[in-house]
Design an enzyme around this catalytic site. Structure first.
Site, PDB file in Angstrom:
ATOM      1  N   LYS A  54       0.842  -1.208   0.000  1.00 38.85           N
ATOM      2  CA  LYS A  54       0.000   0.000   0.000  1.00 38.85           C
ATOM      3  C   LYS A  54       0.872   1.251   0.000  1.00 38.85           C
ATOM      4  CE  LYS A  54      -3.901  -2.377   2.027  1.00 38.85           C
ATOM      5  NZ  LYS A  54      -4.592  -2.864   3.232  1.00 38.85           N
ATOM      6  N   GLN A  98      -4.677  -1.355   9.446  1.00 40.36           N
ATOM      7  CA  GLN A  98      -4.580  -2.684   8.833  1.00 40.36           C
ATOM      8  C   GLN A  98      -5.203  -3.738   9.756  1.00 40.36           C
ATOM      9  OE1 GLN A  98      -3.355  -3.413   5.675  1.00 40.36           O
ATOM     10  NE2 GLN A  98      -4.158  -5.458   6.107  1.00 40.36           N
ATOM     11  N   ASP A 121     -10.954   3.224   3.842  1.00 37.57           N
ATOM     12  CA  ASP A 121     -11.363   1.822   3.716  1.00 37.57           C
ATOM     13  C   ASP A 121     -12.892   1.705   3.649  1.00 37.57           C
ATOM     14  OD1 ASP A 121      -9.473  -0.114   3.386  1.00 37.57           O
ATOM     15  OD2 ASP A 121      -9.109  -0.455   5.528  1.00 37.57           O
TER      16      ASP A 121
END
Ligand code: NDP
Length: 298
Positions: A54, A98, A121
């Protein structure tokens, strides 16, 4: 007939580049590039690889990133404090924590503290509510990648029948809502669905998001249908040598490729799209927070 392979890697590279271009334009007004902050707790090797990818793709696109790493014994309150610090940092546009978090940390509490306008997200309750209500907001990355690939393959999705297998908060439910937003007719299947093969055969677009290797068989797929395989499963591959493994999706690719219209491979299909949509969300979040417009085609 043989299915067209949907090259998620190529489409993702295109979106990364476009995120970089739009980000560079925004940077002229903002005085800085859009910035993604990634929080990684613990030393799970898979999470480490995801985070490194990422960060690498964010920076390769010309956006900036901040990486915050803490050991697995960090307290929940400390993680919440990190998130709140990032919420208050005007130089940060997107926050990603994460998953999975260590067992002693309540992931819902942590996610719940992310500023929804920085929720790249798309996992906060506010983001989910905006999606359900059809309001502008940051959409979950993997499902958004599925819809984008389906549109690239089939054009207008209006009236298409979509079967999503899986009803998770991360993939299944938001995927169904995003296809609905495109005026598709959507059915969500799950572990209690009766006659799953028969239901799948009705689908113009089939989206397995289960986590069961090659569960969707060739005769579950209508000729000409589009199969967007979200599943990522590691299986033993003794043919490659002792102790070797390989990745497969939830769809039995070899049985399907001969008669589907389109199919995403695993790896190289939906997977790369998830990070591309993350970069896109970071740019969208930066523009939204600054009250700036982004091009309509982005
Ligand atoms: P979850 O485990 O949260 O959800 C799986 C879903 O599959 C559940 O809704 C479950 O139903 C359903 N299911 C399980 N068994 C069956 C069955 N036999 N028949 C029908 N449905 C079934 O998984 P996620 O949604 O998080 O992930 C799904 C897959 O996608 C995984 O392989 C994951 O690795 C992959 N993934 C890939 C990403 C990418 O970037 N490509 C990103 C995120 C995930 P029920 O609710 O009834 O239990």
């Amino acid at each position: 007939m043989s299915a067209h392979l949907i090259d998620g890697k190529a489409v993702a590279a295109e979106i990364d580049a476009r995120a970089g271009e739009v980000g560079a334009d925004l940077a002229k007004a903002l005085g800085r590039a859009p910035c993604l902050a990634v929080v990684l707790i613990g030393d799970d090797p898979a999470s480490d690889v995801y985070v490194r990818n990422k960060v690498r793709r964010t920076e390769a696109a010309g956006l900036t990133s901040i990486e915050i790493r803490k050991s697995a014994d960090v307290s929940e309150d400390e993680v919440v404090a990190i998130v709140e610090g990032l919420n208050g940092d005007d130089g940060v546009d997107g926050i990603l924590v994460q998953m999975p978090l260590p067992d002693h940390i309540d992931a819902n509490r942590v996610i719940g503290r992310i500023d929804p306008d920085k929720d790249v997200d798309g996992l906060t309750e506010t983001s989910a509510g905006r999606l359900v209500l059809g309001k502008p907001g940051l959409r979950p990355c993997t499902p958004a990648g599925c819809v984008l690939l389906a549109e690239r393959a089939m054009g207008d999705l209006s009236g298409k029948s979509v079967v999503v297998i899986g009803r998770s908060i991360l993939v299944g439910k938001p995927a169904a809502l995003l296809f609905l937003e495109k005026n598709a007719t959507v059915t969500i299947a799950h572990s209690r669905t009766a006659d799953l093969p028969g239901l799948c055969r009705t689908a113009d677009i089939l989206v397995p998001a289960v986590g069961r290797p090659e569960m969707v068989k060739g005769d579950w797929v209508k000729p000409g249908a589009c199969v967007l395989d979200v599943g990522i499963n590691r299986i033993d591959a003794p043919e490659r040598g002792e102790g070797k493994s390989r990745l497969v999706g939830d769809a039995a690719f070899d049985e399907i490729v001969g008669h589907a219209g389109w199919i995403t491979p695993v790896p190289g299909g939906i997977g790369p799209m998830t990070i591309a949509m993350l970069l896109r969300n970071t740019v969208v979040a930066a523009a939204f927070r600054a009250g700036l417009q982004i091009p309509g085609d982005f």
